[in-house]
Design a protein around this motif. Structure first.
Motif: not given
Length: 307
Positions: A247-251, A198-202, A255-260, A288-289
């Motif tokens: 991968v960076p992104g929204v969990s 997940e995106d984390v900004f210092p 997950i749904l994209d990689r599964a498809q 959501k998953v």
């Protein structure tokens, strides 16, 4: 993880029919016993001691037993240890959880209707309540009219060839990895280990604003890849293929994209959210998953001591 007994909870809907095909496929593949359970939910009428209520309850039981016979008839050649149960209770989720504990099952299989909107927010779904109450892994299955399985022909049964396991390095997700290994085919399925960063900004404390520290994200990616590879190394000796991806992104979306994109036919993930009372709740990612995945989802309950 050994699967010796499976509980299939049914309401006789078309969603449950798909779940039934997965339940019998798993029971046959693992040589497991299969308990088929239907809960007749009682209303206030059940407390009335009258002839009409007694007759109504008998009619419900007769209907349920007739439906159970349809499930059981084709299984004799493939699964020898099949038991059917019709019970009465206030809530289906509570009875399923009680029976799962008393019967010592290793996996619960149930259909998911994908209920959403205001109704689900106010009342919750039966599956939601089951996930909160059950301490066993739960396989949630949405309707699949295209699933070509003949209950009388084990050659057509479902076999999981590509299993996606989201890993956040919690004990729950590590349990999911072990579960995925047990659910693979004897020849070895492909297990895809996925970690979403997940995106984390210092934050710069001196100015109170986001500061782009050099190599910050590269370091996080490298660390996550190393930890995920360590998890993969724990599957040494597995007959199939194990892949890792960070991968960076929204969990939930990743997950749904990689599964498809990867053609996954099963997702196995941890369920470890808890509210302030200590009761389990379904986190946003898992929710959501389960509701949007095109394939079945197994959720693993985290032990109480896990954060």
């Amino acid at each position: 993880m050994t699967i010796g007994r499976i509980l299939f909870a049914t309401d006789f809907s078309r969603h449950a029919q798909t779940a039934y095909l997965y339940a019998l496929s798993l029971a046959q593949a693992h040589g497991a016993g299969l308990d088929i359970l239907h809960v007749c939910c009682e209303g206030d009428w059940s407390e009335e001691d009258s002839e009409a209520c007694t007759r109504l309850k008998a009619e419900f039981s007769a209907y349920a037993e007739g439906q159970m016979a349809r499930y059981q008839a084709p299984l004799k050649a493939a699964i020898t240890d099949v038991r059917t149960h019709v019970v009465f209770g206030r809530r289906a989720s509570q009875e399923v959880a009680r029976c799962a504990g008393e019967w010592g099952v290793d996996l619960v299989v149930a259909g998911s209707r994908g209920t959403g909107g205001l109704k689900r927010w106010i009342y919750g779904s039966t599956l939601d309540r089951m996930l909160k109450l059950l301490s066993k892994p739960v396989l949630s299955v949405t309707e699949r009219p295209d699933l070509a399985v003949d209950p009388a022909d084990p050659a057509t049964y479902v076999r999981f060839q590509r299993i996606l396991v989201p890993v956040d390095f919690s004990e729950c997700s590590l349990s999911a990895v072990r579960m995925a290994r047990g659910l693979g085919t004897p020849a070895g399925s492909v297990i895809q280990l996925l970690h979403v960063l997940e995106d984390v900004f210092p934050i710069g404390f001196d100015v109170g604003m986001v500061v782009p520290f050099p190599n910050f994200h590269e370091g996080r990616l490298a660390g996550a890849r190393q930890r995920l590879q360590t998890v993969a190394d724990g599957l040494a000796g597995y007959a199939g293929t194990v892949t890792t991806e960070v991968v960076p992104g929204v969990s939930a979306l990743e997950i749904l994209d990689r599964a498809q994109e990867g053609g996954s036919d099963l997702i196995v993930m941890g369920l470890h959210g808890r509210d302030f009372t200590g009761e389990r709740f379904i986190g946003a990612v898992t929710d959501k998953v389960i509701r949007h995945a095109a394939c079945p989802v197994v959720t693993m309950t985290c032990p109480l001591e896990c954060p």
